[in-house]
Design an enzyme around this catalytic site. Structure first.
Site, PDB file in Angstrom:
ATOM      1  N   LYS A  46      -4.270  -9.626  -4.946  1.00 32.54           N
ATOM      2  CA  LYS A  46      -2.867 -10.038  -4.934  1.00 32.54           C
ATOM      3  C   LYS A  46      -2.103  -9.129  -3.980  1.00 32.54           C
ATOM      4  O   LYS A  46      -2.225  -7.900  -4.056  1.00 32.54           O
ATOM      5  CB  LYS A  46      -2.262  -9.934  -6.338  1.00 32.54           C
ATOM      6  CG  LYS A  46      -0.802 -10.400  -6.421  1.00 32.54           C
ATOM      7  CD  LYS A  46      -0.305 -10.385  -7.875  1.00 32.54           C
ATOM      8  CE  LYS A  46       1.117 -10.948  -7.963  1.00 32.54           C
ATOM      9  NZ  LYS A  46       2.133 -10.031  -7.472  1.00 32.54           N
ATOM     10  N   CYS A  83       1.868  -3.843  -5.437  1.00 29.09           N
ATOM     11  CA  CYS A  83       2.815  -3.009  -6.185  1.00 29.09           C
ATOM     12  C   CYS A  83       3.744  -2.272  -5.224  1.00 29.09           C
ATOM     13  O   CYS A  83       3.286  -1.532  -4.353  1.00 29.09           O
ATOM     14  CB  CYS A  83       2.078  -2.001  -7.060  1.00 29.09           C
ATOM     15  SG  CYS A  83       3.184  -0.969  -8.047  1.00 29.09           S
ATOM     16  N   HIS A 101       2.581 -13.048  -2.925  1.00 26.52           N
ATOM     17  CA  HIS A 101       3.955 -12.993  -3.431  1.00 26.52           C
ATOM     18  C   HIS A 101       4.865 -13.077  -2.208  1.00 26.52           C
ATOM     19  O   HIS A 101       4.759 -12.258  -1.298  1.00 26.52           O
ATOM     20  CB  HIS A 101       4.192 -11.687  -4.192  1.00 26.52           C
ATOM     21  CG  HIS A 101       5.573 -11.566  -4.765  1.00 26.52           C
ATOM     22  ND1 HIS A 101       5.989 -10.457  -5.462  1.00 26.52           N
ATOM     23  CD2 HIS A 101       6.636 -12.403  -4.749  1.00 26.52           C
ATOM     24  CE1 HIS A 101       7.248 -10.617  -5.844  1.00 26.52           C
ATOM     25  NE2 HIS A 101       7.657 -11.795  -5.418  1.00 26.52           N
ATOM     26  N   THR A 160       3.546  -5.452 -15.563  1.00 29.41           N
ATOM     27  CA  THR A 160       3.581  -4.122 -16.152  1.00 29.41           C
ATOM     28  C   THR A 160       4.502  -4.102 -17.362  1.00 29.41           C
ATOM     29  O   THR A 160       5.588  -4.664 -17.341  1.00 29.41           O
ATOM     30  CB  THR A 160       4.056  -3.090 -15.111  1.00 29.41           C
ATOM     31  OG1 THR A 160       3.206  -3.168 -13.967  1.00 29.41           O
ATOM     32  CG2 THR A 160       4.007  -1.684 -15.669  1.00 29.41           C
ATOM     33  N   GLY A 177       6.378 -16.607  -6.662  1.00 28.68           N
ATOM     34  CA  GLY A 177       7.752 -16.250  -6.343  1.00 28.68           C
ATOM     35  C   GLY A 177       8.747 -17.352  -6.653  1.00 28.68           C
ATOM     36  O   GLY A 177       8.671 -18.438  -6.080  1.00 28.68           O
ATOM     37  N   ALA A 198       5.568 -15.316 -12.679  1.00 28.69           N
ATOM     38  CA  ALA A 198       5.835 -13.961 -13.154  1.00 28.69           C
ATOM     39  C   ALA A 198       7.148 -13.912 -13.933  1.00 28.69           C
ATOM     40  O   ALA A 198       7.177 -14.128 -15.141  1.00 28.69           O
ATOM     41  CB  ALA A 198       5.853 -12.990 -11.970  1.00 28.69           C
TER      42      ALA A 198
END
Length: 685
Positions: A469, A430, A499, A348, A532, A555
């Site tokens: 995800k 999220c 994740h 994001t 992660g 990420a």
């Protein structure tokens, strides 16, 4: 100088303190440019650029000079004490350390309530004791202010810039007088327009902040005809997936043809009625009344779904068409080999198109859009800007978020009909409270009945892969991802990314790769990607071999050092120089001009996203400074100065220094410029 990483997370801000950057920035820039001359042009476009011997020699000289000049700052006794291991702190060579540095709060980069608290402390206690000793900044800044778009009456009409007649005539709200516009326009940033040099014509003409490069004395826009003819198509296709105005109007009026989606939705409704008539509680009815997250209460939802749909299959009468009857079999649908690929996570804000281009040039295999809300896409809102794709993104997905199967099914059809996309990803990870409370993101993990409806609905209208995800679970004490994976395969999911943290953890603590291994074992027949704490090629090798996953998603590691993809592919630690890092930032700015524009609004949009990215980039500690390589993603640095002034500036966690870097690339900030950092700790200097 010094730096301290923003805790270990982008959302859970710890107390971060920062030292001052040294020297005059302009003088430092001149010194840095001498080093840049020995670097090949376009180093950001290649993988694994190496610094030259000249740079290494200069770097060693700089280190020696700094070490000798700063001897008084780091006495031997303090160096010995600095060698003591501190939990969560990266080990830096002693000659770069600043011992007992005392940071100060810069009031320009704190919210108004903090400024008021500082004033009260000064009033009550006087100036005897520094405010920073009593006031400890911690956590995130909420309700951050953003620059508003300039008044339409002060913006030049796009038709004038393109030398066309305005179709709105007198009703147009934009400015048409070129002389009036040029009189109020800010001074040009520089003498060279990147868009003009690349395409032979600048589409922003008079509005461009580099207009002196392509404007004549008679105020006409220059065109390099030979170059423009070659690049005309590339200029018009700088990005893909633009929302057509006619389709947008149909969405506004709710007249878009969702025939494919409606067939599944009708089957679902008929299936509910059939099931109820037989005295069986249907999956839809059960889900609408079930608010619990206990998966043990659900009873074989997949069989209910298949029974409901099969019983409601309509009989075909009259003229026979191939629609709905000659649907693609699963074996005929598009397949993607995801194995052993490096996947840039959907991010994001910072995961915008210019940033993804940087990562793609540095070795990322798979890219994905920022999270888009399904309901906003169906309403034809500005959310569509998140779906844009650059031609260099050869394996690109779109991530959508929603909580109900009806909008998600329609959205899947709409994206496939109107966008050039290789796969669609469902967001089940999220952790944001606003998203979670709506039953979206992580909340779907606790409502597998509803998740099944969404997956089956989207799969029924798609001819491209559907991925998902998710996190380990909602609560840290109860991991449930491994129980969902076998069912996800049955429902039609083509790839699952895990994740290794729960929703409750957010981004704190280390990712649980042992649990990711458990998920990989549970999903033997479906590709599983792990995500992660991947921050070096050593991390990547260890995590993938230990867990057995098909590939890795990166990420935060890519936000802090986007060249991580090069490191993983070339199996090395890249001791990247400050000039090479500056080249990457310069390329991001150029990408921003192509994407957001080189006019005033485009420049300031580029600046804002650059500052957001710098809030991650400053956490990187150069390899040559580390005593122990590699740095772990959760390790923060002690206070230190770097090998040259530019590198020291880039290491600063103070928001004011990020703005200085943006001014080196985008010129001075405008009057009344406001940028409040994401974390309160970035106000320390």
């Amino acid at each position: 100088m010094a730096d301290s990483a923003v805790n270990e997370t982008p959302s859970e801000g710890g107390t971060t303190e920062e030292c001052e950057t040294t020297g005059n920035i302009e003088a430092n820039t001149d010194k840095t440019s001498e080093k840049e001359s020995s670097i090949k042009e376009g180093s950001t476009e290649t993988e694994g650029c190496e610094t030259t011997s000249n740079i290494q020699a200069n770097t060693e000289k700089t280190i020696a000079e700094k070490a000798s000049s700063e001897t008084s700052l780091v006495p031997e006794s303090m160096i010995e004490s600095s060698k003591v291991e501190r939990k969560g702190e990266a080990k830096i060579k002693s000659q770069y350390l600043l011992v007992d540095y005392k940071p100060k709060i810069v009031s320009d980069y704190v919210p108004q309530e903090t400024k008021d608290a500082m004033k009260r402390m000064i009033t009550e206690n006087g100036d005897d004791q520094p405010v920073s000793k009593k006031l400890r900044l911690k956590g995130r800044n909420k309700k951050r202010p953003f620059e508003k778009n300039p008044d339409a009456s002060k913006k030049l009409c796009a038709s004038i810039s393109q030398e066309q007649e305005c179709t709105f005539g007198d009703k147009c709200i934009f400015l048409h007088d070129i002389n009036t516009f040029l009189a109020s326009k800010p001074k040009d940033i520089g003498p060279k327009c990147y868009l003009f040099d690349k395409y032979g014509k600048c589409p922003y003409s008079f509005s461009c902040r580099f207009a002196q490069h392509h404007l004549t004395v008679e105020q006409t826009n220059l065109v390099n005809e030979e170059l423009y003819e070659k690049q005309k198509d590339a200029l018009s296709k700088r990005w893909l997936n633009n929302l057509d105005k006619d389709i947008q109007r149909l969405l506004w009026k709710r007249k878009y043809d969702f025939r494919k989606a409606e067939k599944f939705l009708k089957d679902m409704k008929d299936g509910k009625q059939t099931a109820n008539n037989n005295g069986v509680s249907s999956i839809i009815e059960a889900d609408s009344s079930d608010k619990t997250t206990d998966l043990a209460r659900e009873t074989n939802p997949e069989s209910k779904m298949s029974d409901a749909v099969s019983k409601s299959t309509p009989q075909t009468l009259g003229c026979v068409t191939d629609e709905g009857l000659i649907a693609l079999r699963p074996a005929e649908k598009k397949k993607i080999d995801f194995s052993n690929k490096l996947y840039l996570a959907p991010l994001t804000t910072v995961g915008n198109l210019p940033y993804r281009r940087i990562c793609k040039s540095l070795g990322a295999d798979i890219t994905c859009s920022e999270m888009a809300m399904a309901t906003s896409l169906l309403q034809g809102k500005t959310e569509w800007a998140l779906l844009k794709r650059h031609p260099s993104e050869d394996l690109f997905g779109i991530q959508v978020c929603g909580s109900h199967y009806e909008p998600m099914t329609r959205c899947a059809q709409l994206i496939q009909d109107t966008c050039k996309v290789d796969f669609i990803d469902i967001n089940c990870g999220c952790p944001i409270e606003l998203v979670f409370q709506k039953g979206e993101g992580c909340a779907l993990m606790g409502r597998s009945g509803r998740l099944e409806q969404i997956v089956r609905g989207m799969k029924s209208v798609l001819e491209i892969p559907l991925t998902l995800k998710m996190r380990t679970g909602i609560y840290g004490s109860k991991s449930i991802a491994h129980t969902l994976i076998p069912r996800l395969k049955l429902w039609g999911i083509d790839l699952v990314t895990i994740h290794g943290r729960s929703r409750e953890q957010r981004y704190t603590k280390l990712a649980d790769w042992d649990y990711i291994k458990q998920c990989s074992i549970a999903g033997k027949t479906i590709p599983i990607f792990g995500n992660g704490d991947v921050y070096s090629f050593e991390d990547a090798n260890a995590f993938q071999s230990q867990s057995g996953v098909s590939g890795l998603m990166v990420a935060r590691g890519a936000l802090i050092k986007p060249w991580i993809f090069t490191e993983i592919k070339e199996q090395r630690h890249w001791d990247i120089s400050s000039s090479e890092r500056m080249d990457i930032l310069r390329q991001f700015v150029h990408n921003g001009f192509e994407h957001w524009g080189s006019d005033q609004q485009g420049v300031e949009t580029t600046r804002r996203f650059l500052l957001e990215w710098l809030s991650f980039l400053h956490r990187y500690i150069p390899v040559g400074i580390l005593e122990r390589v590699p740095q772990k993603i959760n390790e923060r640095p002690p206070y230190y100065f770097a090998r040259d002034d530019l590198e020291t500036l880039m290491a600063s966690s103070n928001c004011g220094d990020w703005i200085k870097i943006s001014e080196m690339l985008l010129g001075p900030v405008p009057d009344q410029f406001v940028f409040l950092p994401k974390h309160k700790a970035n106000a320390y200097k």
